[in-house]
Design a protein around this motif. Structure first.
Motif, PDB file in Angstrom:
ATOM      1  N   MET A   1     100.676  60.079  51.468  1.00 57.58           N
ATOM      2  CA  MET A   1      99.666  59.454  50.605  1.00 57.58           C
ATOM      3  C   MET A   1      98.662  58.656  51.441  1.00 57.58           C
ATOM      4  SD  MET A   1      98.489  58.761  47.593  1.00 57.58           S
ATOM      5  CE  MET A   1      97.562  57.525  46.691  1.00 57.58           C
ATOM      6  N   PHE A   2      99.165  57.831  52.374  1.00 57.60           N
ATOM      7  CA  PHE A   2      98.260  57.006  53.184  1.00 57.60           C
ATOM      8  C   PHE A   2      97.352  57.877  54.032  1.00 57.60           C
ATOM      9  CE2 PHE A   2      97.002  54.584  56.864  1.00 57.60           C
ATOM     10  CZ  PHE A   2      96.613  53.385  56.305  1.00 57.60           C
ATOM     11  N   THR A   3      97.954  58.867  54.693  1.00 58.90           N
ATOM     12  CA  THR A   3      97.171  59.719  55.588  1.00 58.90           C
ATOM     13  C   THR A   3      96.182  60.572  54.831  1.00 58.90           C
ATOM     14  OG1 THR A   3      98.996  59.777  57.157  1.00 58.90           O
ATOM     15  CG2 THR A   3      97.323  61.504  57.355  1.00 58.90           C
ATOM     16  N   ALA A   4      96.599  61.133  53.718  1.00 57.06           N
ATOM     17  CA  ALA A   4      95.775  62.101  53.011  1.00 57.06           C
ATOM     18  C   ALA A   4      94.664  61.462  52.187  1.00 57.06           C
ATOM     19  CB  ALA A   4      96.660  62.960  52.094  1.00 57.06           C
ATOM     20  N   VAL A   5      94.902  60.263  51.655  1.00 57.46           N
ATOM     21  CA  VAL A   5      93.944  59.661  50.727  1.00 57.46           C
ATOM     22  C   VAL A   5      93.345  58.365  51.270  1.00 57.46           C
ATOM     23  CG1 VAL A   5      93.613  58.744  48.405  1.00 57.46           C
ATOM     24  CG2 VAL A   5      95.132  60.696  48.765  1.00 57.46           C
ATOM     25  N   LEU A   6      94.203  57.396  51.581  1.00 52.94           N
ATOM     26  CA  LEU A   6      93.698  56.079  51.930  1.00 52.94           C
ATOM     27  C   LEU A   6      92.960  56.056  53.265  1.00 52.94           C
ATOM     28  CD1 LEU A   6      96.572  53.721  50.747  1.00 52.94           C
ATOM     29  CD2 LEU A   6      94.490  54.402  49.559  1.00 52.94           C
ATOM     30  N   MET A   7      93.388  56.890  54.223  1.00 55.43           N
ATOM     31  CA  MET A   7      92.717  56.873  55.524  1.00 55.43           C
ATOM     32  C   MET A   7      91.261  57.319  55.424  1.00 55.43           C
ATOM     33  SD  MET A   7      93.802  58.627  59.095  1.00 55.43           S
ATOM     34  CE  MET A   7      95.232  57.580  59.206  1.00 55.43           C
ATOM     35  N   PRO A   8      90.957  58.456  54.764  1.00 56.77           N
ATOM     36  CA  PRO A   8      89.535  58.803  54.598  1.00 56.77           C
ATOM     37  C   PRO A   8      88.745  57.737  53.852  1.00 56.77           C
ATOM     38  CG  PRO A   8      90.925  60.711  54.133  1.00 56.77           C
ATOM     39  CD  PRO A   8      91.835  59.514  54.254  1.00 56.77           C
ATOM     40  N   VAL A   9      89.376  57.096  52.862  1.00 58.29           N
ATOM     41  CA  VAL A   9      88.696  56.026  52.136  1.00 58.29           C
ATOM     42  C   VAL A   9      88.393  54.861  53.075  1.00 58.29           C
ATOM     43  CG1 VAL A   9      88.950  54.295  50.315  1.00 58.29           C
ATOM     44  CG2 VAL A   9      89.658  56.652  49.899  1.00 58.29           C
TER      45      VAL A   9
ATOM     46  N   GLN B   1      84.001  68.766  56.471  1.00 63.21           N
ATOM     47  CA  GLN B   1      84.885  67.608  56.372  1.00 63.21           C
ATOM     48  C   GLN B   1      84.452  66.499  57.325  1.00 63.21           C
ATOM     49  OE1 GLN B   1      88.961  68.862  56.828  1.00 63.21           O
ATOM     50  NE2 GLN B   1      88.668  70.549  55.392  1.00 63.21           N
ATOM     51  N   VAL B   2      84.100  66.868  58.563  1.00 63.04           N
ATOM     52  CA  VAL B   2      83.623  65.872  59.516  1.00 63.04           C
ATOM     53  C   VAL B   2      82.332  65.236  59.008  1.00 63.04           C
ATOM     54  CG1 VAL B   2      82.809  65.479  61.880  1.00 63.04           C
ATOM     55  CG2 VAL B   2      84.742  67.011  61.465  1.00 63.04           C
ATOM     56  N   MET B   3      81.453  66.058  58.428  1.00 59.14           N
ATOM     57  CA  MET B   3      80.218  65.522  57.860  1.00 59.14           C
ATOM     58  C   MET B   3      80.528  64.523  56.749  1.00 59.14           C
ATOM     59  SD  MET B   3      77.640  68.803  57.656  1.00 59.14           S
ATOM     60  CE  MET B   3      76.387  67.809  56.868  1.00 59.14           C
ATOM     61  N   ALA B   4      81.518  64.869  55.902  1.00 61.34           N
ATOM     62  CA  ALA B   4      81.879  63.973  54.805  1.00 61.34           C
ATOM     63  C   ALA B   4      82.428  62.655  55.334  1.00 61.34           C
ATOM     64  CB  ALA B   4      82.901  64.651  53.896  1.00 61.34           C
ATOM     65  N   ILE B   5      83.194  62.722  56.429  1.00 60.24           N
ATOM     66  CA  ILE B   5      83.792  61.527  57.003  1.00 60.24           C
ATOM     67  C   ILE B   5      82.740  60.624  57.631  1.00 60.24           C
ATOM     68  CG2 ILE B   5      85.283  60.709  58.879  1.00 60.24           C
ATOM     69  CD1 ILE B   5      87.105  63.081  58.332  1.00 60.24           C
TER      70      ILE B   5
ATOM     71  N   PRO C   1      95.614  65.637  57.777  1.00 58.94           N
ATOM     72  CA  PRO C   1      96.345  66.896  57.584  1.00 58.94           C
ATOM     73  C   PRO C   1      95.451  68.121  57.628  1.00 58.94           C
ATOM     74  CG  PRO C   1      96.980  65.251  55.938  1.00 58.94           C
ATOM     75  CD  PRO C   1      95.774  64.712  56.648  1.00 58.94           C
ATOM     76  N   THR C   2      94.166  67.964  57.319  1.00 57.71           N
ATOM     77  CA  THR C   2      93.257  69.111  57.300  1.00 57.71           C
ATOM     78  C   THR C   2      92.501  69.296  58.612  1.00 57.71           C
ATOM     79  OG1 THR C   2      91.519  67.735  56.337  1.00 57.71           O
ATOM     80  CG2 THR C   2      92.934  68.935  54.808  1.00 57.71           C
ATOM     81  N   LEU C   3      92.701  68.385  59.581  1.00 63.58           N
ATOM     82  CA  LEU C   3      92.022  68.521  60.870  1.00 63.58           C
ATOM     83  C   LEU C   3      93.061  68.765  61.963  1.00 63.58           C
ATOM     84  CD1 LEU C   3      89.213  65.859  60.412  1.00 63.58           C
ATOM     85  CD2 LEU C   3      88.973  68.346  60.370  1.00 63.58           C
ATOM     86  N   LEU C   4      93.447  67.746  62.752  1.00 64.15           N
ATOM     87  CA  LEU C   4      94.399  67.971  63.835  1.00 64.15           C
ATOM     88  C   LEU C   4      95.853  67.781  63.401  1.00 64.15           C
ATOM     89  CD1 LEU C   4      92.551  66.292  66.837  1.00 64.15           C
ATOM     90  CD2 LEU C   4      92.645  68.714  66.226  1.00 64.15           C
ATOM     91  N   ALA C   5      96.108  66.861  62.480  1.00 63.29           N
ATOM     92  CA  ALA C   5      97.460  66.625  61.951  1.00 63.29           C
ATOM     93  C   ALA C   5      98.474  66.422  63.074  1.00 63.29           C
ATOM     94  CB  ALA C   5      97.885  67.786  61.044  1.00 63.29           C
ATOM     95  N   ASN C   6      98.120  65.575  64.035  1.00 59.88           N
ATOM     96  CA  ASN C   6      98.978  65.354  65.202  1.00 59.88           C
ATOM     97  C   ASN C   6      99.071  63.856  65.491  1.00 59.88           C
ATOM     98  OD1 ASN C   6     100.002  65.147  67.920  1.00 59.88           O
ATOM     99  ND2 ASN C   6      99.538  67.324  68.167  1.00 59.88           N
ATOM    100  N   PRO C   7     100.143  63.183  65.046  1.00 60.80           N
ATOM    101  CA  PRO C   7     100.267  61.732  65.260  1.00 60.80           C
ATOM    102  C   PRO C   7     100.253  61.330  66.730  1.00 60.80           C
ATOM    103  CG  PRO C   7     101.848  62.485  63.618  1.00 60.80           C
ATOM    104  CD  PRO C   7     101.246  63.719  64.233  1.00 60.80           C
ATOM    105  N   THR C   8     100.765  62.188  67.612  1.00 62.39           N
ATOM    106  CA  THR C   8     100.784  61.851  69.036  1.00 62.39           C
ATOM    107  C   THR C   8      99.370  61.675  69.572  1.00 62.39           C
ATOM    108  OG1 THR C   8     102.859  63.068  69.332  1.00 62.39           O
ATOM    109  CG2 THR C   8     101.596  62.576  71.315  1.00 62.39           C
TER     110      THR C   8
END
Length: 301
Positions: free
Chosen positions: A1-9, A137-141, A248-255
């Motif tokens: 939830m945090f990664t998918a929604v709150l982070m872009p916000v 997506q990058v443009m939206a961000i 999750p829709t870009l790199l999806a790599n926590p490291t």
């Protein structure tokens, strides 16, 4: 939830705050004062990725951490760079101009540097195909909230002025939350990550500021402009890098988010030390006059 929604916000709020500080005049200065802007862009777009790759190899970073550091090198500066430049008596108008242009160019340079880095450090076939949907997506961000902030600044300058402080406060809170989330996801490996990437991140931070400050002086730009470019090149938008790494829709790599997270913690201390060092003996009237800034909105009671 945090990664998918709150982070872009959260990132959207930070980029909105950046847009509230920009006007079209900031982009027009590229034509009026091209030399300093071109030098700054050469440092950011060409020299910095090379320096970052050399640092990653010098410290023998694992591939994913090396790509995370490269992702940081491709991220533009922001409001923090403008603040530190002001405190160090740099040319703040030049900072704002570079931030504006870098933010626009990021739409093209970020996917390019990410893919080149993944191929270089992780091998052929590891690049992430940046299809049209991912570019959108990058443009939206990046572009949409910045444009919205600029629109508010142009149409309602009083509103932009009132929003500035709360947006900055929210940005700081969200940045700390994002760093905490990135650290929490990799908590089992954090001790090893700090040992592996901490020194490399510090070295990259110091090298960024050195490149941004010394190259302008070598080509005989005024010292105030060198200070501004040093801050702009040395202080990156870690939030953007972390978001792209974790999304999750870009790199999806926590490291890959670990180097930007560590960088975001140390850059305040190194920027303060750098600002103190370069501002000694530099008064607000010294060197060439500052680029004319866009009008500051009048305070509305």
């Amino acid at each position: 939830m945090f990664t998918a929604v709150l982070m872009p916000v959260a990132l959207g709020i930070i980029m909105l705050g950046l847009g509230l500080s920009l006007t079209l005049a900031d982009f027009k200065r590229v034509i009026v004062y091209p030399r300093a802007v071109i030098i700054g862009l050469v440092c950011q777009m060409l020299l910095l990725p090379v320096v970052c790759a050399l640092v990653a190899h010098a410290f023998s970073l694992p591939p994913e951490l090396a790509v995370g550091l490269m992702l940081l090198s491709a991220s533009p500066g922001g409001a923090t760079a403008n603040l530190f430049s002001h405190l160090a008596r740099g040319d703040v108008a030049l900072n704002i101009t570079l931030t504006a242009v870098n933010s626009a160019l990021t739409l093209f340079t970020l996917p390019l540097i990410i893919n080149l880095s993944m191929v270089h450090f992780m091998g052929e076939g590891r690049a992430v195909p940046m299809q049209f949907s991912k570019v959108i997506q990058v443009m939206a961000i990046v572009l949409v909230p910045v444009s919205l902030g600029m629109l508010v600044r142009a149409r309602r300058p009083g509103v932009a002025l009132r929003l500035d402080k709360p947006i900055r406060l929210m940005s700081a809170v969200f940045l700390l939350a994002i760093i905490a989330a990135a650290v929490y996801q990799e908590r089992a490996n954090m001790s090893a990550f700090f040992r592996q990437v901490g020194p490399a991140t510090l070295a990259f931070n110091l090298a960024s500021m050195a490149v941004g400050y010394c190259v302008p002086l070598l080509v005989r730009l005024p010292k105030r402009q060198a200070v501004a470019i040093g801050m702009e090149i040395g202080i990156h938008n870690g939030m953007l890098a972390i978001t792209i790494a974790l999304s999750p829709t870009l790199l999806a790599n926590p490291t890959m988010a670990i180097p930007p997270a560590i960088y975001s913690l140390i850059m305040y201390f190194t920027a303060a030390a750098f600002g103190y060092f370069v501002s000694r003996g530099l008064t607000s009237e010294q060197d060439a006059p500052e680029l004319s800034t866009s009008p500051t909105p009048e305070k509305v009671s």
